[in-house]
Design an enzyme around this catalytic site. Structure first.
Site, mmCIF file in Angstrom:
data_model
loop_
_atom_site.group_PDB
_atom_site.id
_atom_site.type_symbol
_atom_site.label_atom_id
_atom_site.label_comp_id
_atom_site.label_asym_id
_atom_site.label_seq_id
_atom_site.Cartn_x
_atom_site.Cartn_y
_atom_site.Cartn_z
ATOM 1 N N SER A 89 51.081 33.950 45.054
ATOM 2 C CA SER A 89 50.608 33.950 43.665
ATOM 3 C C SER A 89 50.354 35.374 43.190
ATOM 4 O O SER A 89 50.358 36.322 43.978
ATOM 5 C CB SER A 89 49.318 33.119 43.530
ATOM 6 O OG SER A 89 48.296 33.682 44.343
ATOM 7 N N TYR A 236 34.887 46.694 48.619
ATOM 8 C CA TYR A 236 36.273 46.696 48.144
ATOM 9 C C TYR A 236 36.836 48.118 48.093
ATOM 10 O O TYR A 236 37.942 48.387 48.568
ATOM 11 C CB TYR A 236 36.324 46.055 46.753
ATOM 12 C CG TYR A 236 37.713 45.836 46.217
ATOM 13 C CD1 TYR A 236 38.569 44.909 46.802
ATOM 14 C CD2 TYR A 236 38.168 46.546 45.107
ATOM 15 C CE1 TYR A 236 39.850 44.698 46.299
ATOM 16 C CE2 TYR A 236 39.440 46.339 44.599
ATOM 17 C CZ TYR A 236 40.280 45.417 45.202
ATOM 18 O OH TYR A 236 41.547 45.220 44.713
ATOM 19 N N LYS A 240 40.080 49.686 50.156
ATOM 20 C CA LYS A 240 41.257 50.224 49.472
ATOM 21 C C LYS A 240 41.373 51.734 49.662
ATOM 22 O O LYS A 240 42.481 52.284 49.721
ATOM 23 C CB LYS A 240 41.210 49.875 47.984
ATOM 24 C CG LYS A 240 41.298 48.368 47.708
ATOM 25 C CD LYS A 240 42.549 47.750 48.321
ATOM 26 C CE LYS A 240 42.728 46.296 47.936
ATOM 27 N NZ LYS A 240 43.963 45.698 48.486
ATOM 28 N N THR A 271 46.366 38.619 35.883
ATOM 29 C CA THR A 271 46.713 37.540 36.811
ATOM 30 C C THR A 271 45.758 36.363 36.596
ATOM 31 O O THR A 271 44.743 36.502 35.902
ATOM 32 C CB THR A 271 46.610 38.026 38.276
ATOM 33 O OG1 THR A 271 45.234 38.323 38.572
ATOM 34 C CG2 THR A 271 47.458 39.270 38.507
#
Length: 332
Positions: A89, A236, A240, A271
């Site tokens: 997805s 996060y 990253k 998205t």
């Protein structure tokens, strides 16, 4: 090929479709600035970006009969296996479609079986259920890809986020950032990415090199949060930032076996994660205010286009590229 040289030399302009008939399928943009074999060194093929035409600057010659057009450095992935993690997805699915459009046999590596199998069927590829924190799952996926065709491409797009501030408001140790959640984000986004790289690259290293010496290309998905981490993004951004940090050293490691490594840092991409309806639209409208131009969220296909470029452009290596419309994220 001499007919092509003659046609351009005589007419000065040649319809792109006519040229394709002579030299095969190539996109118009790939001709920009190319030297045409059979012409002097300072005579180049130029593509007018607003028209499907080619022009030649300089005097034509047919000194070298049978000479062709020197192609741009492109890794051909037609018929090769390509693994896309998180490919069922969103951004991953757009990347899978982009690679399939270039002729790759795409293996969707994801936990979402229904969506993954549906997309794999649509693309004529395969689905493999993978938890990127489980090395055996990764090995199984790589072996599946190798059984279909030589493995040339890996796109690491699987990842999660978790918003939480480093400490709570009540001064209690228990309300500080959940350390298990922090470890989970690192395990999926960073360690899972590296684990997939080391296993897939090992398989790629055993394939026959292409004429260019290339064996494969790897593209990792980071985030602008690696550079502009906001309040509550400690986990996060750490994950990253780690992906960005390992890009160059891993590219250096794998250069010896002809494997390139690049990373893309997306900005705000539209998205399904943002939901649907008026509330979601209002939320996205507020988010896009910080984007310079075009002032909107990015499309997954725009990101996928950069992924495909990093895969197929033979001179792209060891780089992290922001695809974000020029946004610099504020603290919150």
């Amino acid at each position: 090929m001499p007919q092509v040289a003659h046609a351009i030399a005589t007419a000065g302009i040649l319809d792109l479709d006519d040229l394709r008939t002579e030299v095969g399928e190539l996109r118009a943009g790939e001709w920009a600035g190319h030297h045409l074999a059979g012409f002097e060194d300072d005579e180049t093929v130029e593509w007018a970006g607003h028209a499907s035409t080619l022009t030649v600057r300089g005097r034509a010659t047919t000194r070298r009969p049978g000479a062709g057009i020197r192609s741009l450095g492109r890794m051909d992935i037609t018929g090769a296996s390509a693994i896309v993690t998180g490919g069922a997805s969103g951004i991953g699915a757009a990347c899978a479609r982009g690679l399939a459009a270039r002729g790759a046999k795409v293996v969707i590596a994801d936990l979402q079986e229904d969506k993954g199998k549906e997309l794999a069927d649509e693309l004529g590829g395969a689905f493999c259920k993978v938890d990127v924190t489980v090395t055996d799952d990764i090995v199984n996926c790589v072996e599946m890809a190798r059984s279909i065709a030589p493995l040339r491409v890996l796109v690491n797009s699987a990842g999660i986020g978790w918003p939480q501030r480093t400490i709570g408001k009540d001064g209690q140790y228990e309300s500080a950032h959940n350390i298990d959640i922090y470890k989970k984000v690192i395990a999926i986004n960073l360690i899972g990415t590296f684990d997939f790289i080391r296993i897939a690259a090992t398989a790629m290293s055993t394939t026959e090199p292409m004429d260019s010496g290339e064996r494969g290309a790897i593209v990792n998905m980071a985030s602008v949060a690696a550079f502009d981490g906001q309040i509550g993004q400690a986990a996060y951004s750490s994950s990253k930032g780690g992906v960005v940090g390992m890009t160059l050293p891993v590219a250096r490691d794998l250069a010896a076996v002809g494997i390139r490594v690049n990373t893309i840092a997306p900005g705000l991409i539209d998205t399904p994660i943002y939901g649907q309806g008026e509330g979601a639209d209002a939320f996205k409208a507020n988010l896009q205010k910080g984007v310079l131009f075009p002032q909107r969220l990015g499309y997954p296909e725009e990101l996928a286009s950069m992924v495909v470029e990093c895969v197929t452009n033979s001179y792209m290596n060891g780089e992290t590229i922001r695809v974000d419309g020029g946004i610099r994220m504020p603290p919150k």
